[in-house]
Design a protein around this motif. Structure first.
Motif: not given
Length: 171
Positions: A111-112, A132-137, A150-154
């Protein structure tokens, strides 16, 4: 021309043999390189325990034995280096720590808030969207290895396919 598999042996003792006929016309001096590249690509796709990949090259290109490839993503914790298919992306401290944490704990959904506690070491996590920002970068710097995260939505994030990651042993 479409490539269509044809089963030649059926199911034998829990295994099936699949034969592909692929004809590629290249300059004769390029034939060994092209054959090796095709073999490596097919071997990577079929790289599973108990799977044998054999390439018959006819007279022009002799069969090349299958060699186990190194995973495309290698992490050296002692040197804090990441090698992605021979390329070394420049990661910030947090991007590196986040990637190493996910790789050391694969297939688990993080989890975040948990990542903020365990990677950022925050007792009172702030805004979980920071992750989220760090994962995207991190994904933008990783290139092909980005698909492992992999993103686990929510919920958060998970590292899939840990067999494609090698973490060097540390002293």
């Amino acid at each position: 021309m479409p490539l269509t598999p044809s089963s030649t042996a059926g199911l034998i003792a829990g295994h099936a043999e699949v034969t592909f006929a692929l004809r590629v016309t290249v300059r004769s001096e390029d034939a060994p390189r092209v054959a090796a590249s095709l073999r490596d690509t097919i071997a990577a796709i079929a790289d599973r325990p108990g799977t044998e990949v054999r390439v018959d090259g006819g007279d022009a290109v002799p069969p090349i034995p299958h060699q186990r490839r190194q995973p495309p993503l290698r992490i050296d914790p002692g040197a804090r280096r990441v090698i992605d298919n021979g390329h070394e992306p420049v990661l910030t401290r947090l991007e590196y720590d986040l990637l190493l944490h996910l790789c050391r704990n694969p297939r688990l959904v993080h989890s975040r808030r948990r990542l903020l506690r365990e990677v950022w070491r925050l007792d009172e996590p702030g805004n979980p969207r920071t992750v989220d920002v760090h994962i995207r970068r991190l994904r933008s710097k990783l290139g092909s290895a980005a698909a492992l995260i992999t993103t686990v939505r929510g919920v958060g994030y998970r590292l899939d396919r840990p067999e494609l990651v090698h973490i060097d042993a540390t002293d």
